[in-house]
Design a protein around this motif. Structure first.
Motif, PDB file in Angstrom:
ATOM      1  N   VAL A 107       0.798  -1.242   0.000  1.00  0.00           N
ATOM      2  CA  VAL A 107       0.000   0.000   0.000  1.00  0.00           C
ATOM      3  C   VAL A 107       0.827   1.287   0.000  1.00  0.00           C
ATOM      4  O   VAL A 107       0.308   2.344  -0.361  1.00  0.00           O
ATOM      5  N   ALA A 108       2.101   1.237   0.431  1.00  0.00           N
ATOM      6  CA  ALA A 108       2.879   2.478   0.531  1.00  0.00           C
ATOM      7  C   ALA A 108       3.631   2.733  -0.764  1.00  0.00           C
ATOM      8  O   ALA A 108       3.659   1.885  -1.660  1.00  0.00           O
ATOM      9  N   GLY A 109       4.235   3.898  -0.876  1.00  0.00           N
ATOM     10  CA  GLY A 109       5.001   4.255  -2.065  1.00  0.00           C
ATOM     11  C   GLY A 109       5.291   5.743  -2.039  1.00  0.00           C
ATOM     12  O   GLY A 109       4.787   6.454  -1.165  1.00  0.00           O
ATOM     13  N   PRO A 110       6.079   6.235  -2.976  1.00  0.00           N
ATOM     14  CA  PRO A 110       6.452   7.657  -2.980  1.00  0.00           C
ATOM     15  C   PRO A 110       5.219   8.565  -2.981  1.00  0.00           C
ATOM     16  O   PRO A 110       4.223   8.271  -3.647  1.00  0.00           O
ATOM     17  N   GLY A 111       5.293   9.643  -2.203  1.00  0.00           N
ATOM     18  CA  GLY A 111       4.201  10.621  -2.172  1.00  0.00           C
ATOM     19  C   GLY A 111       3.084  10.294  -1.200  1.00  0.00           C
ATOM     20  O   GLY A 111       2.200  11.105  -0.969  1.00  0.00           O
ATOM     21  N   LYS A 112       3.095   9.081  -0.621  1.00  0.00           N
ATOM     22  CA  LYS A 112       2.037   8.683   0.309  1.00  0.00           C
ATOM     23  C   LYS A 112       2.392   9.095   1.745  1.00  0.00           C
ATOM     24  O   LYS A 112       3.573   9.148   2.110  1.00  0.00           O
ATOM     25  N   THR A 113       1.344   9.350   2.523  1.00  0.00           N
ATOM     26  CA  THR A 113       1.525   9.674   3.943  1.00  0.00           C
ATOM     27  C   THR A 113       0.724   8.682   4.778  1.00  0.00           C
ATOM     28  O   THR A 113      -0.427   8.389   4.443  1.00  0.00           O
ATOM     29  N   ILE A 114       1.349   8.160   5.838  1.00  0.00           N
ATOM     30  CA  ILE A 114       0.641   7.234   6.721  1.00  0.00           C
ATOM     31  C   ILE A 114       0.710   7.762   8.154  1.00  0.00           C
ATOM     32  O   ILE A 114       1.773   7.765   8.773  1.00  0.00           O
ATOM     33  N   PRO A 115      -0.440   8.263   8.654  1.00  0.00           N
ATOM     34  CA  PRO A 115      -0.480   8.778  10.019  1.00  0.00           C
ATOM     35  C   PRO A 115      -0.696   7.663  11.043  1.00  0.00           C
ATOM     36  O   PRO A 115      -1.191   6.586  10.704  1.00  0.00           O
ATOM     37  N   ASN A 116      -0.351   7.967  12.291  1.00  0.00           N
ATOM     38  CA  ASN A 116      -0.473   7.012  13.395  1.00  0.00           C
ATOM     39  C   ASN A 116      -0.554   7.861  14.653  1.00  0.00           C
ATOM     40  O   ASN A 116      -0.152   9.026  14.618  1.00  0.00           O
ATOM     41  N   ASN A 117      -1.051   7.307  15.773  1.00  0.00           N
ATOM     42  CA  ASN A 117      -0.926   8.078  17.017  1.00  0.00           C
ATOM     43  C   ASN A 117       0.566   8.272  17.293  1.00  0.00           C
ATOM     44  O   ASN A 117       1.028   9.390  17.436  1.00  0.00           O
ATOM     45  N   THR A 118       1.343   7.178  17.320  1.00  0.00           N
ATOM     46  CA  THR A 118       2.805   7.283  17.229  1.00  0.00           C
ATOM     47  C   THR A 118       3.324   6.005  16.581  1.00  0.00           C
ATOM     48  O   THR A 118       3.031   4.907  17.066  1.00  0.00           O
ATOM     49  N   HIS A 119       4.078   6.167  15.517  1.00  0.00           N
ATOM     50  CA  HIS A 119       4.660   5.004  14.856  1.00  0.00           C
ATOM     51  C   HIS A 119       5.735   4.397  15.733  1.00  0.00           C
ATOM     52  O   HIS A 119       6.536   5.106  16.336  1.00  0.00           O
ATOM     53  N   PHE A 120       5.782   3.069  15.770  1.00  0.00           N
ATOM     54  CA  PHE A 120       6.928   2.399  16.360  1.00  0.00           C
ATOM     55  C   PHE A 120       8.083   2.471  15.363  1.00  0.00           C
ATOM     56  O   PHE A 120       7.873   2.720  14.174  1.00  0.00           O
ATOM     57  N   ASP A 121       9.319   2.268  15.830  1.00  0.00           N
ATOM     58  CA  ASP A 121      10.471   2.519  14.951  1.00  0.00           C
ATOM     59  C   ASP A 121      10.483   1.633  13.698  1.00  0.00           C
ATOM     60  O   ASP A 121      10.780   2.108  12.608  1.00  0.00           O
ATOM     61  N   THR A 122      10.099   0.344  13.841  1.00  0.00           N
ATOM     62  CA  THR A 122      10.121  -0.525  12.655  1.00  0.00           C
ATOM     63  C   THR A 122       9.006  -0.155  11.681  1.00  0.00           C
ATOM     64  O   THR A 122       9.155  -0.308  10.468  1.00  0.00           O
TER      65      THR A 122
END
Ligand SMILES: *Cc1c(COP(=O)(O)O)cnc(C)c1O
Length: 458
Positions: free
Chosen positions: A111-126
């Protein structure tokens, strides 16, 4: 005095813990480049590096491993796991993965790729690293209380829903393939997320037709906090709470090495049949066939049993209780920690612990080294070593709001007397904190540098 909730189990097998002298530890840590990730376990007395994959399995899980059916496809252990996943999470479409980042790699690979944004409350490092490795942007949108180490908000892990809506309007729905919610919120102290916040996040995302995925590593601990702290949930079982929580999700990733009570394993689930096909294809390419996902089938059996055990209320009371106990013992001695403690770890607040060490000299790392030298305790820096980064545009180094040292407590492994000893060591370090000096990095890699960096005292 802090109260200790006793272990709802007794000990059947024991493992000796290594005991070392201070002189031996000084030699070990020098040889490790002052990075505790490079220490051999034989040098460590109390290993609080992570709660991931370090749980003690039950006799029932070990018995399950002997019932492993090592068929490549369609093993009976896979079907058992499938039953349990459907029962707890209510997801029909899922695959096992070798661990959490295996699930992340498969999901974001699709699902990811250049130009995409993925929000989270807080992403874990991995999670962040897997998103960024695909050329996408990983954004953290936690509520402001979550970044204040002494704010006793009951759900400090919550998503800032207003900021999420602002983000959607700014970058556009078409550039957000999905939004995530990490429960409990590991990176800010294992803080829980409320059901109300999960519901509000889902409602917002549904209005914009953006799929909602949960990073479910510690969902059982999160559900216990909901039961204890959120109005309307006291009379509900943990499983009922979990069923409601996951009913709002369009998918989830899970490192089963946490609330799966296993030493290795992960899960990836979705409600989108088209996406599921793509995920399965990528899984086969990188992890393994869909009915084992990079695990031995005996591991699937241990996981199926572990998922059920982790829902036990007596277990969760003891589990969160031991964290609260260690936190209380530290607070009694004036040690600055993140309050209230979360579900799986006590986080020392290195900025307040070592106010004389600037973030550019990594106070969290300096404190991590001191814990090892004084008590043979291995902790994990979750601060500037892990998260400081150069701004791509200006080249300026950006430091995280919090510089923490995490004492992650393995599940069902250590006892009250261990925690009493550890609290005493940390109190002693705190009294002599003026003598601790900062460190500098002498070797690093561009991604996930905390695993391999080497340090020297400044
Ligand atoms: C541990 C963890 C992961 C990654 O899982 P691994 O099993 O270590 O690969 C992802 N998200 C969170 C919140 C975690 O704690």
């Amino acid at each position: 005095m802090a109260q200790y909730t006793f272990e709802p189990f007794k000990i059947k097998t024991v493992e000796a813990i290594p005991l070392t002298t201070r002189a031996e530890r000084a030699q070990f840590i020098r040889g490790a480049g002052y990075n505790v990730f490079h220490l051999p376990s034989r040098a460590i007395t109390f290993d609080f590096l992570t709660d991931s994959g370090t749980s003690a399995m039950s006799d029932r899980q070990w018995a399950g491993m002997m019932e492993g059916d090592e068929s490549y496809a369609g093993s009976r252990n896979y079907y058992h796991l499938r039953e349990v996943v459907q029962d707890i999470f209510g997801f029909e479409m899922f695959v096992p993965t070798h661990q959490g980042r295996g699930a992340e790699q498969v999901l974001f690979g699709v699902v990811a790729g250049p130009g995409k944004t993925i929000p989270n409350n807080t992403h874990f490092d991995t999670t962040r690293a897997n998103i960024e490795a695909r050329g996408s942007t990983a954004l953290d949108l936690i509520i402001s209380e979550g970044l204040d180490p002494t704010n006793r908000h009951p759900f400090k892990g919550n998503m800032n829903v207003a900021a999420l809506e602002e983000l959607i309007r700014r970058v556009g729905v078409e550039n957000i393939p999905l939004a995530m919610m990490t429960i409990t919120n590991n990176a800010v102290g294992g803080q829980p997320v409320s059901m109300a916040n999960i519901r509000a996040t889902k409602e917002l995302l549904a209005r914009y037709h953006i799929p909602f995925y949960i990073d479910a590593c510690r969902y059982a601990e999160n559900c216990y906090f909901i039961q204890q702290r959120e109005a309307g949930y006291r009379a509900k079982s943990i499983k009922e709470i979990a069923r409601e929580l996951f009913s709002y999700a369009d998918g989830f990733t899970m490192s089963a090495k946490k609330d799966g009570l296993v030493n290795i394993g992960g899960l990836l689930a979705t409600r989108d049949p088209g996406l599921f096909e793509q995920l399965q294809n990528r899984l086969i390419l990188t992890e393994g066939f869909v009915s084992y996902g990079g695990l031995a089938r005996r591991d699937l059996e241990a996981l199926a049993r572990g998922l059920e055990e982790a829902l036990g209320e007596k277990y969760l009371a003891y589990r969160t209780g031991q964290i609260a106990y260690l936190a209380e013992r530290l607070l009694e001695n004036g040690v600055p920690i993140v309050e209230p403690p979360g579900g799986h770890a006590v986080f020392l607040d290195a900025k307040r612990f070592l106010p004389h060490v600037p973030q550019s000299e990594f106070p969290g790392q300096a404190l991590t080294i001191a814990l090892y030298l004084e008590g043979g305790i291995r902790a994990c820096e979750i601060g500037s070593v892990m998260f400081a980064h150069k701004d791509a545009a200006t080249g300026e180094v950006k430091y995280p709001a919090l510089d923490l040292v995490r004492l992650a407590i393995p599940r069902r492994v250590y006892t009250q007397s261990h925690f009493d000893y550890v609290a005493q060591v940390i109190a002693n370090i705190y009294r002599a904190r003026d003598q601790i000096r900062g460190v500098k990095i002498v070797y690093e890699q561009p991604r996930l540098r905390h695993f391999t960096a080497r340090f020297e005292e400044v």
